[in-house]
Design a protein around this motif. Structure first.
Motif, PDB file in Angstrom:
ATOM      1  N   SER A  59       0.796  -1.227   0.000  1.00  0.00           N
ATOM      2  CA  SER A  59       0.000   0.000   0.000  1.00  0.00           C
ATOM      3  C   SER A  59       0.829   1.278   0.000  1.00  0.00           C
ATOM      4  CB  SER A  59      -0.940   0.020   1.203  1.00  0.00           C
ATOM      5  OG  SER A  59      -0.200   0.150   2.398  1.00  0.00           O
ATOM      6  N   HIS A  66       4.751   2.404  -5.796  1.00  0.00           N
ATOM      7  CA  HIS A  66       4.841   1.202  -4.974  1.00  0.00           C
ATOM      8  C   HIS A  66       5.963   1.348  -3.945  1.00  0.00           C
ATOM      9  CE1 HIS A  66       2.026  -0.844  -7.523  1.00  0.00           C
ATOM     10  NE2 HIS A  66       2.834  -0.908  -8.565  1.00  0.00           N
ATOM     11  N   GLU A  97      -5.867 -11.054 -10.451  1.00  0.00           N
ATOM     12  CA  GLU A  97      -7.071 -10.239 -10.218  1.00  0.00           C
ATOM     13  C   GLU A  97      -8.127 -11.032  -9.441  1.00  0.00           C
ATOM     14  OE1 GLU A  97      -7.638  -6.950 -10.605  1.00  0.00           O
ATOM     15  OE2 GLU A  97      -5.522  -6.900 -11.130  1.00  0.00           O
ATOM     16  N   LYS A 100      -6.929 -11.337  -5.871  1.00  0.00           N
ATOM     17  CA  LYS A 100      -7.037 -10.037  -5.208  1.00  0.00           C
ATOM     18  C   LYS A 100      -8.484  -9.735  -4.839  1.00  0.00           C
ATOM     19  CE  LYS A 100      -6.007  -5.141  -5.574  1.00  0.00           C
ATOM     20  NZ  LYS A 100      -5.414  -4.058  -6.354  1.00  0.00           N
ATOM     21  N   TRP A 104      -8.412  -8.969  -1.015  1.00  0.00           N
ATOM     22  CA  TRP A 104      -8.460  -7.561  -0.595  1.00  0.00           C
ATOM     23  C   TRP A 104      -9.462  -7.337   0.547  1.00  0.00           C
ATOM     24  CZ3 TRP A 104      -5.481  -3.338  -1.578  1.00  0.00           C
ATOM     25  CH2 TRP A 104      -5.957  -2.124  -1.070  1.00  0.00           C
ATOM     26  N   ASP A 115      -8.537   0.362   2.383  1.00  0.00           N
ATOM     27  CA  ASP A 115      -9.564   0.905   1.486  1.00  0.00           C
ATOM     28  C   ASP A 115      -9.361   2.402   1.273  1.00  0.00           C
ATOM     29  OD1 ASP A 115     -10.939  -1.483   0.911  1.00  0.00           O
ATOM     30  OD2 ASP A 115     -12.194  -1.288   2.700  1.00  0.00           O
ATOM     31  N   GLN A 118      -6.384   3.114  -1.041  1.00  0.00           N
ATOM     32  CA  GLN A 118      -6.673   2.928  -2.464  1.00  0.00           C
ATOM     33  C   GLN A 118      -7.348   4.153  -3.061  1.00  0.00           C
ATOM     34  OE1 GLN A 118      -5.863   0.054  -4.902  1.00  0.00           O
ATOM     35  NE2 GLN A 118      -5.966   2.145  -5.632  1.00  0.00           N
ATOM     36  N   ASP A 122      -3.933   6.553  -7.784  1.00  0.00           N
ATOM     37  CA  ASP A 122      -4.472   6.026  -9.035  1.00  0.00           C
ATOM     38  C   ASP A 122      -3.935   4.632  -9.334  1.00  0.00           C
ATOM     39  OD1 ASP A 122      -5.937   8.331  -9.550  1.00  0.00           O
ATOM     40  OD2 ASP A 122      -4.281   9.284 -10.617  1.00  0.00           O
ATOM     41  N   ARG A 123      -2.835   4.243  -8.692  1.00  0.00           N
ATOM     42  CA  ARG A 123      -2.258   2.925  -8.979  1.00  0.00           C
ATOM     43  C   ARG A 123      -3.064   1.843  -8.272  1.00  0.00           C
ATOM     44  NH1 ARG A 123       0.835   0.707  -4.680  1.00  0.00           N
ATOM     45  NH2 ARG A 123       1.042   2.246  -3.017  1.00  0.00           N
ATOM     46  N   PRO A 124      -3.246   0.709  -8.912  1.00  0.00           N
ATOM     47  CA  PRO A 124      -3.873  -0.409  -8.196  1.00  0.00           C
ATOM     48  C   PRO A 124      -2.878  -0.906  -7.142  1.00  0.00           C
ATOM     49  CG  PRO A 124      -3.651  -0.882 -10.566  1.00  0.00           C
ATOM     50  CD  PRO A 124      -2.959   0.402 -10.292  1.00  0.00           C
TER      51      PRO A 124
END
Length: 134
Positions: A59, A66, A97, A100, A104, A115, A118, A122-124
């Protein structure tokens, strides 16, 4: 990072008696190899078990990039993990995905701030699975 070098030092000295339980969550120590320096880097991170695996979240508190440890394991996925006094080799991989989508919410249950993080970027935010390799 939680509380940095001091967290790592106390965790190691006490076999996790100090540092494993932090602000109501469980933490592990993740040691990666620096992608530029080649030196070992250890970071305390919140984790949750998923069967035999340990799950962590890259996170960086919702920062735009990152965390360094994620870049390191993306270059060299062979890592060392310490959970309490159990130290073991592991292979790190970014969750698919589908994984995740399942993991998540479980991680946000442990640390609801994920949460919020995030929404700040903008990055996942990657979810990382640490597969024990004994």
């Amino acid at each position: 990072m939680l509380f940095g070098d001091e967290h790592v030092r106390k965790y190691r000295e006490t076999g996790g008696e100090v540092g494993h339980d932090w602000q109501g969550v469980s933490t592990l120590l993740l040691t990666t190899t620096g992608r530029r320096s080649g030196r070992e880097r250890t970071t305390p991170l919140i984790y949750r078990r998923d069967g035999a695996d340990h799950v962590i979240v890259a996170s960086a508190g919702g920062q735009p990039g990152h965390p360094a440890w994620y870049h390191n394991l993306s270059t060299d996925p062979e890592v060392t993990v310490q959970v309490k006094d159990d130290r073991f080799p592991a292979r790190a991989r970014t969750a698919t995905e589908e994984e995740k989508a399942r993991l998540w919410p479980r991680m946000a249950e442990v640390w609801p701030d994920y949460d919020e993080y995030q929404t700040k970027t903008d990055r996942p935010i990657p979810v990382v699975i640490l597969e024990r390799r004994d």
